[in-house]
Motif scaffolding. Structure first.
Motif, short mmCIF file in Angstrom:
data_model
loop_
_atom_site.label_atom_id
_atom_site.label_comp_id
_atom_site.label_asym_id
_atom_site.label_seq_id
_atom_site.Cartn_x
_atom_site.Cartn_y
_atom_site.Cartn_z
N ASP A 1 22.44 -18.11 13.74
CA ASP A 1 23.70 -18.34 13.56
C ASP A 1 24.66 -17.27 14.66
OD1 ASP A 1 26.20 -18.61 12.53
OD2 ASP A 1 25.58 -18.39 10.33
N GLU B 1 14.07 -23.51 11.74
CA GLU B 1 14.93 -22.52 11.92
C GLU B 1 14.66 -21.21 11.36
OE1 GLU B 1 18.77 -24.08 11.04
OE2 GLU B 1 18.54 -25.90 12.05
N GLU C 1 11.10 -19.70 20.34
CA GLU C 1 12.55 -20.36 20.48
C GLU C 1 12.99 -20.33 18.87
OE1 GLU C 1 14.95 -24.56 21.78
OE2 GLU C 1 12.62 -24.16 22.30
N ARG C 2 14.39 -19.76 18.83
CA ARG C 2 14.90 -19.93 17.32
C ARG C 2 16.27 -20.39 17.47
NH1 ARG C 2 10.70 -18.00 13.68
NH2 ARG C 2 9.09 -17.13 15.25
N ARG C 3 16.47 -20.78 16.15
CA ARG C 3 17.85 -21.19 15.83
C ARG C 3 18.81 -19.94 15.17
NH1 ARG C 3 20.14 -25.84 17.55
NH2 ARG C 3 20.99 -26.25 15.44
N ASN D 1 23.73 -21.89 24.12
CA ASN D 1 22.44 -22.34 23.85
C ASN D 1 21.45 -22.20 24.96
OD1 ASN D 1 22.30 -23.88 21.68
ND2 ASN D 1 23.59 -25.27 22.35
N GLU E 1 12.56 -29.29 13.68
CA GLU E 1 12.12 -28.16 13.98
C GLU E 1 12.33 -26.92 12.94
OE1 GLU E 1 13.40 -25.29 17.93
OE2 GLU E 1 13.70 -27.67 17.98
N ALA F 1 24.42 -23.10 14.40
CA ALA F 1 23.30 -22.17 14.98
C ALA F 1 23.11 -22.68 16.53
CB ALA F 1 21.98 -22.52 14.26
N LEU F 2 22.43 -21.56 17.32
CA LEU F 2 22.46 -21.75 18.73
C LEU F 2 20.86 -21.66 18.97
CD1 LEU F 2 24.96 -19.44 20.05
CD2 LEU F 2 25.14 -21.84 20.12
N SER F 3 20.19 -22.41 19.91
CA SER F 3 18.92 -22.32 20.30
C SER F 3 18.86 -21.25 21.05
CB SER F 3 18.43 -23.81 20.94
OG SER F 3 18.37 -24.73 19.75
N SER G 1 25.85 -27.82 11.70
CA SER G 1 25.39 -26.35 11.90
C SER G 1 25.86 -25.88 13.41
CB SER G 1 23.92 -26.53 11.88
OG SER G 1 23.26 -25.12 12.32
#
Length: 233
Positions: free
Chosen positions: A21, A226, A17-19, A75, A224, A4-6, A2
């Protein structure tokens, strides 16, 4: 793997806090953030901050057609969402209690009520009114490994409170004795930073820590959550 960024998403009424794309556009991001912040997509102004500890503005996500990757997101940066028209969405009023009249009841009056939580606990011997148990036997029956992923029981439908077990044992707080489980939430749903009444049991960021009884959580494969960016709007 993945991509995706934190990232941290903050607004006048929320923080999480979200993941996310980096391949989606700013316009797509705004439609998702509307569900999180309550701010209509058309009224959102998104600033990219360097980090929580360094709140310098790196850029403004001002072009709805650009992919997020165009802005060089990393991130643990912060997406600060401001409301350009707060009078429409009442932004900030959820946390402003200065205009709310506070109702107060004395301890004596509350103790006399028969429809209160206190009265219910007294009748049914719940909490501090429960019969004392052998704490050593209770400890033997609690098998919750430190570091386990878990989900804590929630009274709000559809809300999953997930985190990591950081502490299992007896505490100095709580007159009923017994075992408490300290959890570090993935999001700021907690009440402390791992310490209560000046006693530290584990360490985490403020409002990420909570203590619950063992029967209020489930241990298992709880990754966690996303931000679902593929969801149809």
């Amino acid at each position: 793997m993945s991509s995706a960024l934190s990232l941290f998403v903050v607004s006048p009424d929320t923080r999480s806090e979200r993941r996310i794309d980096p391949h989606i556009t700013v316009e797509q991001l705004k439609s998702k953030l509307e569900l999180i912040t309550g701010i209509p997509a058309a009224n959102q102004s998104i600033s990219l901050l360097n980090s929580e500890d360094d709140p310098r503005v790196v850029d403004q996500l001002s072009d709805d057609s650009k992919a997020l990757g165009f802005y060089g997101l990393r991130n643990f940066q912060v997406l600060k969402v401001d409301d350009l028209n707060p009078s429409v969405s009442f932004t900030g009023q959820l946390t402003d209690v200065s205009q709310v009249d506070k109702f107060e009841m004395s301890d004596a009056d509350y103790a006399m009520r028969q429809d209160s939580v206190l009265s219910y606990k007294q009748r049914h011997k719940v909490g501090r009114f429960a019969p004392k148990t052998d704490a050593s036997k209770e400890t033997e029956n609690v098998e919750i490994p430190i570091g386990s992923r878990c989900e804590v029981e929630s009274n709000e439908p559809g809300l999953s409170k997930r985190g990591t077990v950081k502490f299992v044992g007896q505490t100095k707080f709580g007159s009923g004795g017994g075992i408490w489980v300290g959890v570090e939430y993935d999001e700021p749903f907690g009440k402390n930073d791992g310490s209560v009444q000046g006693e530290r049991y584990f360490a985490c960021k403020p409002n990420y820590g909570v203590f619950v009884r063992p029967d209020k959580l489930k241990v298992g494969d709880y990754p966690e959550l996303e931000l679902d960016l593929d969801e149809e709007m």
